[in-house]
Write a protein that holds these residues in place. Sequence first.
Motif, PDB file in Angstrom:
ATOM      1  N   LEU A  54       0.845  -1.189   0.000  1.00  0.00           N
ATOM      2  CA  LEU A  54       0.000   0.000   0.000  1.00  0.00           C
ATOM      3  C   LEU A  54       0.885   1.244   0.000  1.00  0.00           C
ATOM      4  N   ASP A  55       0.253   2.409  -0.119  1.00  0.00           N
ATOM      5  CA  ASP A  55       1.004   3.657  -0.014  1.00  0.00           C
ATOM      6  C   ASP A  55       1.722   3.710   1.333  1.00  0.00           C
ATOM      7  N   VAL A  56       2.891   4.317   1.345  1.00  0.00           N
ATOM      8  CA  VAL A  56       3.648   4.384   2.591  1.00  0.00           C
ATOM      9  C   VAL A  56       3.009   5.349   3.586  1.00  0.00           C
ATOM     10  N   VAL A  57       2.316   6.351   3.092  1.00  0.00           N
ATOM     11  CA  VAL A  57       1.667   7.338   3.959  1.00  0.00           C
ATOM     12  C   VAL A  57       0.180   7.022   4.060  1.00  0.00           C
ATOM     13  N   GLY A  58      -0.309   6.937   5.306  1.00  0.00           N
ATOM     14  CA  GLY A  58      -1.737   6.754   5.527  1.00  0.00           C
ATOM     15  C   GLY A  58      -2.418   8.092   5.728  1.00  0.00           C
ATOM     16  N   LYS A  59      -3.693   8.169   5.352  1.00  0.00           N
ATOM     17  CA  LYS A  59      -4.459   9.414   5.427  1.00  0.00           C
ATOM     18  C   LYS A  59      -5.854   9.065   5.933  1.00  0.00           C
ATOM     19  N   HIS A  62      -7.836  14.020  23.236  1.00  0.00           N
ATOM     20  CA  HIS A  62      -8.604  13.432  22.132  1.00  0.00           C
ATOM     21  C   HIS A  62      -7.819  13.486  20.828  1.00  0.00           C
ATOM     22  N   LEU A  63      -7.064  14.558  20.619  1.00  0.00           N
ATOM     23  CA  LEU A  63      -6.189  14.571  19.452  1.00  0.00           C
ATOM     24  C   LEU A  63      -5.189  13.417  19.535  1.00  0.00           C
ATOM     25  N   GLY A  64      -4.633  13.199  20.720  1.00  0.00           N
ATOM     26  CA  GLY A  64      -3.718  12.079  20.898  1.00  0.00           C
ATOM     27  C   GLY A  64      -4.368  10.757  20.545  1.00  0.00           C
ATOM     28  N   ASN A  65      -5.633  10.580  20.949  1.00  0.00           N
ATOM     29  CA  ASN A  65      -6.350   9.356  20.572  1.00  0.00           C
ATOM     30  C   ASN A  65      -6.455   9.205  19.062  1.00  0.00           C
ATOM     31  N   HIS A  66      -6.736  10.316  18.368  1.00  0.00           N
ATOM     32  CA  HIS A  66      -6.842  10.261  16.909  1.00  0.00           C
ATOM     33  C   HIS A  66      -5.502   9.890  16.282  1.00  0.00           C
ATOM     34  N   LEU A  67      -4.413  10.417  16.813  1.00  0.00           N
ATOM     35  CA  LEU A  67      -3.091  10.063  16.289  1.00  0.00           C
ATOM     36  C   LEU A  67      -2.825   8.569  16.473  1.00  0.00           C
ATOM     37  N   LEU A  68      -3.133   8.063  17.654  1.00  0.00           N
ATOM     38  CA  LEU A  68      -2.888   6.645  17.909  1.00  0.00           C
ATOM     39  C   LEU A  68      -3.810   5.764  17.082  1.00  0.00           C
ATOM     40  N   ASN A  69      -5.046   6.213  16.862  1.00  0.00           N
ATOM     41  CA  ASN A  69      -5.939   5.457  15.975  1.00  0.00           C
ATOM     42  C   ASN A  69      -5.401   5.422  14.555  1.00  0.00           C
ATOM     43  N   ALA A  70      -4.895   6.558  14.077  1.00  0.00           N
ATOM     44  CA  ALA A  70      -4.319   6.588  12.732  1.00  0.00           C
ATOM     45  C   ALA A  70      -3.139   5.637  12.631  1.00  0.00           C
ATOM     46  N   ALA A  71      -2.291   5.622  13.659  1.00  0.00           N
ATOM     47  CA  ALA A  71      -1.156   4.696  13.679  1.00  0.00           C
ATOM     48  C   ALA A  71      -1.643   3.250  13.633  1.00  0.00           C
ATOM     49  N   ASP A  72      -2.714   2.963  14.374  1.00  0.00           N
ATOM     50  CA  ASP A  72      -3.272   1.609  14.408  1.00  0.00           C
ATOM     51  C   ASP A  72      -3.839   1.226  13.041  1.00  0.00           C
ATOM     52  N   PHE A  73      -4.603   2.132  12.417  1.00  0.00           N
ATOM     53  CA  PHE A  73      -5.157   1.849  11.089  1.00  0.00           C
ATOM     54  C   PHE A  73      -4.038   1.589  10.082  1.00  0.00           C
ATOM     55  N   HIS A  74      -3.023   2.454  10.116  1.00  0.00           N
ATOM     56  CA  HIS A  74      -1.921   2.354   9.158  1.00  0.00           C
ATOM     57  C   HIS A  74      -1.180   1.022   9.302  1.00  0.00           C
ATOM     58  N   SER A  75      -0.857   0.645  10.535  1.00  0.00           N
ATOM     59  CA  SER A  75      -0.097  -0.587  10.744  1.00  0.00           C
ATOM     60  C   SER A  75      -0.944  -1.829  10.481  1.00  0.00           C
ATOM     61  N   ASN A  76      -2.232  -1.796  10.871  1.00  0.00           N
ATOM     62  CA  ASN A  76      -3.089  -2.950  10.601  1.00  0.00           C
ATOM     63  C   ASN A  76      -3.262  -3.189   9.102  1.00  0.00           C
ATOM     64  N   PHE A  81     -10.866  16.930   9.805  1.00  0.00           N
ATOM     65  CA  PHE A  81      -9.439  17.023   9.523  1.00  0.00           C
ATOM     66  C   PHE A  81      -8.870  15.643   9.192  1.00  0.00           C
ATOM     67  N   TYR A  82      -7.761  15.672   8.477  1.00  0.00           N
ATOM     68  CA  TYR A  82      -7.023  14.449   8.181  1.00  0.00           C
ATOM     69  C   TYR A  82      -5.879  14.302   9.164  1.00  0.00           C
ATOM     70  N   VAL A  83      -5.611  13.071   9.545  1.00  0.00           N
ATOM     71  CA  VAL A  83      -4.341  12.736  10.180  1.00  0.00           C
ATOM     72  C   VAL A  83      -3.555  11.877   9.184  1.00  0.00           C
ATOM     73  N   TYR A  84      -2.425  12.415   8.755  1.00  0.00           N
ATOM     74  CA  TYR A  84      -1.491  11.656   7.926  1.00  0.00           C
ATOM     75  C   TYR A  84      -0.477  10.996   8.854  1.00  0.00           C
ATOM     76  N   THR A  85      -0.073   9.778   8.540  1.00  0.00           N
ATOM     77  CA  THR A  85       0.943   9.127   9.348  1.00  0.00           C
ATOM     78  C   THR A  85       1.842   8.264   8.487  1.00  0.00           C
ATOM     79  N   TRP A  86       3.103   8.192   8.877  1.00  0.00           N
ATOM     80  CA  TRP A  86       4.080   7.406   8.123  1.00  0.00           C
ATOM     81  C   TRP A  86       5.225   7.016   9.052  1.00  0.00           C
ATOM     82  N   VAL A  87       5.925   5.949   8.676  1.00  0.00           N
ATOM     83  CA  VAL A  87       7.069   5.444   9.436  1.00  0.00           C
ATOM     84  C   VAL A  87       8.333   6.085   8.877  1.00  0.00           C
TER      85      VAL A  87
END
Length: 255
Positions: free
Chosen positions: A4-9, A29-43, A78-84
């Motif tokens: 998949l794309d390296v960056v999640g959105k 709550h923003l922290g929760n959204h960041l951690l959820n994005a990390a979880d979605f991306h890695s899963n 808003f979008y949370v983008y996340t990448w390793v």
Amino acid sequence: MATLDVVGKYPFLAEPFHCDFQKRLFMGHLGNHLLNAADFHSNDRGFGMNYLNTVNKTWVLSRLAVEMEEMPKAYDRFYVYTWVETAMRFFTNRNFKVEDIATGKVYGYGRSVWAMIDTETRQPVNLMEIHDGDIVNYVTREPVCPIEKSSRVKMDAEAPLVAQIRASYDDIDVNGHVNSIKYIEHVLDLFPLAWYREHTLKRFEIAYVAEAHDGDVLRLYRQEHAPDDFSIRITAQPNPDEPEVEVVRSRVIFK
């Protein structure tokens, strides 16, 4: 598995009941959204909790730094983008960007450090043993995360005790210890409402040192190093016969 794309959105909504008295999203709550994005991306990419739990492994958050120009307002989407950014033997660095969906305005960025552990031994696990190190296929330095990495939070031994809390039901997460976001909330609760009428949270850093559990007494020590720049240490004590153990260090910068 297809790459998949390296960056999640991932899209999120600043729900009104997740916002403070100024109608801005709580940092917790923003922290929760960041951690959820990390979880979605890695899963989605095969190295997330859905797979790891089947082999007695899990991710644990080691460090988090978030720097915001402003927080989303109630009902903002808003979008949370996340990448390793990097993947090493025992740690991975993951970045975030928070962007308004309607305007493209960037609210801020985050940096985090994660470790993988064995859920039975609680010992670190070599990331490269998971799917033959497939995580390296998702490492990228683009987009750039412009904020500084977490600092080493320094505190004097005589920093004053400012609060004491007993960890209870809603502090404890699925891993059986105090949830990483609950520490953020406890730290920010050290400052009264009147403080937030005059100050905006600019940068929040937190480093997780050890685990705390249900019933532990959490003690919070605070020191101001410069105007509006605070360090906080949290210790845990399971019972009066045992010594305090440092579990968290945090740095909070206001503007």
